[in-house]
Design a protein around this motif. Structure first.
Motif, PDB file in Angstrom:
ATOM      1  N   ARG A  44       0.823  -1.212   0.000  1.00  0.00           N
ATOM      2  CA  ARG A  44       0.000   0.000   0.000  1.00  0.00           C
ATOM      3  C   ARG A  44       0.857   1.261   0.000  1.00  0.00           C
ATOM      4  N   ALA A  45       2.074   1.161   0.502  1.00  0.00           N
ATOM      5  CA  ALA A  45       2.902   2.341   0.785  1.00  0.00           C
ATOM      6  C   ALA A  45       3.694   2.785  -0.443  1.00  0.00           C
ATOM      7  N   HIS A  46       2.998   3.446  -1.362  1.00  0.00           N
ATOM      8  CA  HIS A  46       3.654   4.025  -2.533  1.00  0.00           C
ATOM      9  C   HIS A  46       3.657   5.545  -2.409  1.00  0.00           C
ATOM     10  N   HIS A  47       4.110   6.235  -3.425  1.00  0.00           N
ATOM     11  CA  HIS A  47       4.299   7.677  -3.341  1.00  0.00           C
ATOM     12  C   HIS A  47       3.001   8.430  -3.081  1.00  0.00           C
ATOM     13  N   ASP A  48       1.870   7.823  -3.442  1.00  0.00           N
ATOM     14  CA  ASP A  48       0.585   8.494  -3.257  1.00  0.00           C
ATOM     15  C   ASP A  48      -0.093   8.110  -1.938  1.00  0.00           C
ATOM     16  N   LEU A  49       0.639   7.476  -1.026  1.00  0.00           N
ATOM     17  CA  LEU A  49       0.068   7.105   0.260  1.00  0.00           C
ATOM     18  C   LEU A  49      -0.264   8.371   1.050  1.00  0.00           C
ATOM     19  N   PRO A  50      -1.528   8.578   1.428  1.00  0.00           N
ATOM     20  CA  PRO A  50      -1.878   9.785   2.183  1.00  0.00           C
ATOM     21  C   PRO A  50      -1.062   9.891   3.468  1.00  0.00           C
ATOM     22  N   PHE A  51      -0.723  11.120   3.841  1.00  0.00           N
ATOM     23  CA  PHE A  51       0.061  11.325   5.052  1.00  0.00           C
ATOM     24  C   PHE A  51      -0.698  10.794   6.256  1.00  0.00           C
ATOM     25  N   GLY A  52       0.027  10.124   7.128  1.00  0.00           N
ATOM     26  CA  GLY A  52      -0.582   9.611   8.346  1.00  0.00           C
ATOM     27  C   GLY A  52       0.473   9.052   9.273  1.00  0.00           C
TER      28      GLY A  52
END
Length: 223
Positions: A44-52
């Motif tokens: 899931r952790a690609h460049h478009d992963l929402p900040f969190g």
């Protein structure tokens, strides 16, 4: 209450832990995504992963917490990591702190401690954005304006800065006015705030230099 759309990513191989953390975080308004292991999260952790905030267990089958953190760094993802660890994993947790994790929670920990850690981790985004904006403003200064700025941050008067730099007090005043305009600061206190946010220290030190303090962070457990 967390800011709107704040997200927490819970990575733990124990289903009961994932459920309890998701319920706790969701009860105060966080959006929560859970993952049964490091491999699932990295998918899931690609460049478009929402900040969190990433709540990351250390010991997991397959890709463990240490490897997950390393991969996040390698992918350029600046999501703050809160490490979840059992007592015997403290050395690994310390290693992860040195690699950039912002906090460590040692099992068993209370719900209040977890919520405070998540809130503090998510607040790092605001600090990072503020620092980046300050650095962009500081980059517009000329070398002489930067020297005058360091003098101002150190609390020196114009005439002392002039003596230090071998220029006239009037020239210092001109540089001071110019740098205030470039920093979009209306007062000396605002100038100092921008300078400190951008990494300038009162004695002219730079981030990570001899004047920088040790990285923050504590190992928390329930009391």
């Amino acid at each position: 209450m967390p800011p709107e759309a704040s997200i927490c990513y819970v990575i733990d191989d124990e289903a009961a832990v994932r459920r309890s953390l998701a319920m706790l975080l969701g009860s105060v308004g966080y959006a929560v995504e859970t993952f049964a292991g490091g491999d699932a999260f990295l998918e899931r952790a690609h460049h478009d992963l929402p900040f969190g905030c990433v709540l990351l267990d250390v010991r997991m089958p397959g890709t463990d917490g240490v490897a997950v953190q390393q991969e996040l760094v390698a992918r350029g993802l600046r999501h703050p990591v809160v490490v979840i660890t059992a007592h015997g994993d403290v050395p690994l947790a310390v290693r992860m702190m040195k690699a950039g994790a912002c906090d460590v929670l040692q099992k068993p920990f209370s719900g209040d401690i977890l919520l405070r850690a998540a809130a503090a981790a998510l607040a790092l985004r605001d600090e990072a954005e503020e620092a980046q904006a300050a650095k962009q403003r500081l980059a517009a200064l000329s070398p002489r304006e930067a020297e005058v700025l360091r003098g101002l941050v150190s609390g020196r008067q114009n005439k002392i800065i002039a003596l230090d730099l071998g220029i006239s007090p009037r020239t210092v005043e001109i540089h001071r006015a110019n740098l205030m305009a470039k920093l979009r600061a209306r007062s000396l206190s605002e100038v100092v705030c921008v300078a400190l946010a951008g990494g300038i220290r009162p004695n002219g030190g730079a981030p990570g230099g001899p004047d920088a303090g040790p990285p923050g962070g504590y190992i928390h457990g329930s009391r």
